[in-house]
Every structure is written in C-alpha cells, then in structure tokens.
Design a protein around this motif. Structure first.
Motif, PDB file in Angstrom:
ATOM      1  N   PHE A 276       3.262  -1.419   4.806  1.00 24.00           N
ATOM      2  CA  PHE A 276       2.664  -1.602   3.492  1.00 24.00           C
ATOM      3  C   PHE A 276       1.147  -1.742   3.616  1.00 24.00           C
ATOM      4  O   PHE A 276       0.659  -2.405   4.541  1.00 24.00           O
ATOM      5  N   VAL A 277       0.414  -1.160   2.682  1.00 21.85           N
ATOM      6  CA  VAL A 277      -1.026  -1.351   2.561  1.00 21.85           C
ATOM      7  C   VAL A 277      -1.306  -1.603   1.089  1.00 21.85           C
ATOM      8  O   VAL A 277      -0.792  -0.893   0.221  1.00 21.85           O
ATOM      9  N   ALA A 278      -2.124  -2.620   0.803  1.00 21.44           N
ATOM     10  CA  ALA A 278      -2.445  -2.967  -0.586  1.00 21.44           C
ATOM     11  C   ALA A 278      -3.865  -3.514  -0.659  1.00 21.44           C
ATOM     12  O   ALA A 278      -4.443  -3.923   0.349  1.00 21.44           O
ATOM     13  N   ALA A 279      -4.412  -3.529  -1.866  1.00 19.41           N
ATOM     14  CA  ALA A 279      -5.700  -4.166  -2.150  1.00 19.41           C
ATOM     15  C   ALA A 279      -5.403  -5.452  -2.908  1.00 19.41           C
ATOM     16  O   ALA A 279      -4.764  -5.425  -3.958  1.00 19.41           O
ATOM     17  N   VAL A 280      -5.849  -6.575  -2.359  1.00 15.93           N
ATOM     18  CA  VAL A 280      -5.584  -7.886  -2.948  1.00 15.93           C
ATOM     19  C   VAL A 280      -6.916  -8.505  -3.369  1.00 15.93           C
ATOM     20  O   VAL A 280      -7.881  -8.469  -2.596  1.00 15.93           O
ATOM     21  N   PRO A 281      -6.994  -9.041  -4.575  1.00 15.99           N
ATOM     22  CA  PRO A 281      -8.236  -9.741  -4.947  1.00 15.99           C
ATOM     23  C   PRO A 281      -8.568 -10.786  -3.879  1.00 15.99           C
ATOM     24  O   PRO A 281      -7.725 -11.608  -3.523  1.00 15.99           O
ATOM     25  N   SER A 282      -9.777 -10.728  -3.373  1.00 14.32           N
ATOM     26  CA  SER A 282     -10.182 -11.631  -2.293  1.00 14.32           C
ATOM     27  C   SER A 282     -10.014 -13.095  -2.687  1.00 14.32           C
ATOM     28  O   SER A 282      -9.677 -13.932  -1.847  1.00 14.32           O
ATOM     29  N   SER A 283     -10.202 -13.399  -3.947  1.00 12.35           N
ATOM     30  CA  SER A 283     -10.071 -14.776  -4.429  1.00 12.35           C
ATOM     31  C   SER A 283      -8.620 -15.248  -4.453  1.00 12.35           C
ATOM     32  O   SER A 283      -8.358 -16.429  -4.639  1.00 12.35           O
ATOM     33  N   LYS A 284      -7.674 -14.333  -4.248  1.00 17.95           N
ATOM     34  CA  LYS A 284      -6.252 -14.691  -4.307  1.00 17.95           C
ATOM     35  C   LYS A 284      -5.585 -14.686  -2.925  1.00 17.95           C
ATOM     36  O   LYS A 284      -4.372 -14.536  -2.823  1.00 17.95           O
ATOM     37  N   LYS A 285      -6.366 -14.908  -1.895  1.00 14.50           N
ATOM     38  CA  LYS A 285      -5.811 -14.903  -0.535  1.00 14.50           C
ATOM     39  C   LYS A 285      -4.693 -15.928  -0.388  1.00 14.50           C
ATOM     40  O   LYS A 285      -3.636 -15.625   0.171  1.00 14.50           O
ATOM     41  N   GLN A 286      -4.891 -17.140  -0.891  1.00 14.54           N
ATOM     42  CA  GLN A 286      -3.865 -18.176  -0.762  1.00 14.54           C
ATOM     43  C   GLN A 286      -2.621 -17.829  -1.586  1.00 14.54           C
ATOM     44  O   GLN A 286      -1.499 -18.091  -1.155  1.00 14.54           O
ATOM     45  N   ASP A 287      -2.818 -17.239  -2.768  1.00 12.06           N
ATOM     46  CA  ASP A 287      -1.683 -16.786  -3.579  1.00 12.06           C
ATOM     47  C   ASP A 287      -0.902 -15.704  -2.832  1.00 12.06           C
ATOM     48  O   ASP A 287       0.334 -15.689  -2.846  1.00 12.06           O
ATOM     49  N   TYR A 288      -1.629 -14.798  -2.177  1.00 14.14           N
ATOM     50  CA  TYR A 288      -0.987 -13.732  -1.418  1.00 14.14           C
ATOM     51  C   TYR A 288      -0.190 -14.325  -0.248  1.00 14.14           C
ATOM     52  O   TYR A 288       0.937 -13.909   0.023  1.00 14.14           O
ATOM     53  N   LEU A 289      -0.777 -15.309   0.415  1.00  9.45           N
ATOM     54  CA  LEU A 289      -0.088 -15.942   1.532  1.00  9.45           C
ATOM     55  C   LEU A 289       1.195 -16.631   1.067  1.00  9.45           C
ATOM     56  O   LEU A 289       2.249 -16.521   1.707  1.00  9.45           O
TER      57      LEU A 289
ATOM     58  N   VAL B  48      -4.944  -5.380   2.723  1.00 10.14           N
ATOM     59  CA  VAL B  48      -3.952  -6.021   3.575  1.00 10.14           C
ATOM     60  C   VAL B  48      -3.055  -4.947   4.184  1.00 10.14           C
ATOM     61  O   VAL B  48      -2.810  -3.905   3.576  1.00 10.14           O
ATOM     62  N   PHE B  49      -2.617  -5.211   5.386  1.00 13.21           N
ATOM     63  CA  PHE B  49      -1.760  -4.299   6.135  1.00 13.21           C
ATOM     64  C   PHE B  49      -0.577  -5.125   6.628  1.00 13.21           C
ATOM     65  O   PHE B  49      -0.774  -6.134   7.309  1.00 13.21           O
ATOM     66  N   SER B  50       0.623  -4.728   6.253  1.00 12.35           N
ATOM     67  CA  SER B  50       1.808  -5.527   6.536  1.00 12.35           C
ATOM     68  C   SER B  50       2.931  -4.643   7.043  1.00 12.35           C
ATOM     69  O   SER B  50       2.982  -3.458   6.731  1.00 12.35           O
ATOM     70  N   TRP B  51       3.833  -5.284   7.792  1.00 15.71           N
ATOM     71  CA  TRP B  51       5.028  -4.543   8.171  1.00 15.71           C
ATOM     72  C   TRP B  51       6.211  -5.482   8.360  1.00 15.71           C
ATOM     73  O   TRP B  51       6.049  -6.667   8.573  1.00 15.71           O
ATOM     74  N   VAL B  52       7.387  -4.884   8.230  1.00 17.85           N
ATOM     75  CA  VAL B  52       8.648  -5.595   8.399  1.00 17.85           C
ATOM     76  C   VAL B  52       9.437  -4.849   9.466  1.00 17.85           C
ATOM     77  O   VAL B  52       9.595  -3.628   9.381  1.00 17.85           O
ATOM     78  N   VAL B  53       9.924  -5.567  10.453  1.00 13.91           N
ATOM     79  CA  VAL B  53      10.708  -4.959  11.530  1.00 13.91           C
ATOM     80  C   VAL B  53      12.182  -5.237  11.281  1.00 13.91           C
ATOM     81  O   VAL B  53      12.587  -6.385  11.049  1.00 13.91           O
ATOM     82  N   TRP B  54      12.962  -4.167  11.318  1.00 19.41           N
ATOM     83  CA  TRP B  54      14.412  -4.232  11.120  1.00 19.41           C
ATOM     84  C   TRP B  54      15.100  -3.771  12.401  1.00 19.41           C
ATOM     85  O   TRP B  54      14.551  -2.959  13.143  1.00 19.41           O
ATOM     86  N   PRO B  55      16.336  -4.202  12.647  1.00 20.49           N
ATOM     87  CA  PRO B  55      17.050  -3.734  13.841  1.00 20.49           C
ATOM     88  C   PRO B  55      17.401  -2.241  13.780  1.00 20.49           C
ATOM     89  O   PRO B  55      17.504  -1.589  14.815  1.00 20.49           O
ATOM     90  N   SER B  56      17.566  -1.705  12.564  1.00 19.17           N
ATOM     91  CA  SER B  56      17.925  -0.293  12.407  1.00 19.17           C
ATOM     92  C   SER B  56      17.667   0.123  10.963  1.00 19.17           C
ATOM     93  O   SER B  56      17.485  -0.723  10.082  1.00 19.17           O
ATOM     94  N   LYS B  57      17.679   1.421  10.733  1.00 14.99           N
ATOM     95  CA  LYS B  57      17.517   1.928   9.370  1.00 14.99           C
ATOM     96  C   LYS B  57      18.694   1.506   8.496  1.00 14.99           C
ATOM     97  O   LYS B  57      18.527   1.194   7.316  1.00 14.99           O
TER      98      LYS B  57
END
Length: 117
Positions: free
Chosen positions: A7-20, A67-76
């Motif tokens: 995932f890649v997204a643009a997050v308002p910098s002022s909302k870092k804690q909300d994003y977390l 932000v750059f995020s990823w989720v690891v799964w055991p398989s598709k």
C-alpha cells in the motif's frame, strides 16, 4: 513462499498519530484473519520525481506525507480468505476505525513473493 499486500498513500502530516492508531487497529484485524506481519513506514526521504515518484503516484500535497505499508501472508489462499473476513470485520468499519487520509488516492496490490533472503 509468502504473499504480500502493498500500500502507498498520502496522509496529512498533522494526522500522523491518527494514522498510527488506525494502523494499530488494522494490524490486529489483519493478524486475527491470518496475516503474519504488518509494516507501516512514514515517509522520510521520498523525493518528488520528474517522470514518476511515490508523491506523484498518490498526488501528495505539501501538507501530506507518503506512507508505504505492507502485510505479509503465508499464502495467497490465506490472504484471499482473510480479506473476505476483514471486509466484514466490525473493527474495520469507518465508524470503528476511520481512515485519516483520502482512500481514493490509496494505491494497493497483491504480490507473489519470488525471492526472500
């Protein structure tokens, strides 16, 4: 080999804690439905490009951070079954876990792992 959602997204910098906060809740839900691991990264050195770049891809504004995020799964297969459950999970409803960014500019995709060292 594992399977990864990216995932890649643009997050308002002022909302870092909300994003977390949103990310912590989401991570619990993803793991509850089969994910092995989630990773969240807040942009630090993400330059704009002349032809293409992360900021251009998500139409990142001056008051936003990529932000750059990823989720690891055991398989598709586990991922596909997990996503079906995630979409129905009440903890992922907009009321319970609102996204603190414009979801229309979120880029995402599933990736087959072909090398892991």
């Amino acid at each position: 080999m594992s399977y990864v959602d990216g995932f890649v997204a643009a997050v308002p910098s002022s909302k870092k804690q909300d994003y977390l906060k949103h990310s912590r809740i989401s991570s619990e839900v993803f793991k509850r439905h089969g994910a092995l691991k989630t990773v969240e990264n807040w942009g630090d050195d993400v330059p704009p490009g002349e032809v293409t770049s992360f900021p251009q891809a998500v139409h990142c504004g001056d008051d936003e951070t990529v932000v750059f995020s990823w989720v690891v799964w055991p398989s598709k297969e586990v991922r596909d079954a997990g996503w079906a459950k995630i979409m129905e999970d009440p903890d992922m409803s907009p009321e319970a876990n609102p996204m603190p960014f414009d979801g229309a500019r979120l880029i995402f995709g599933g990736f087959e792992t072909i090398l892991e060292t």
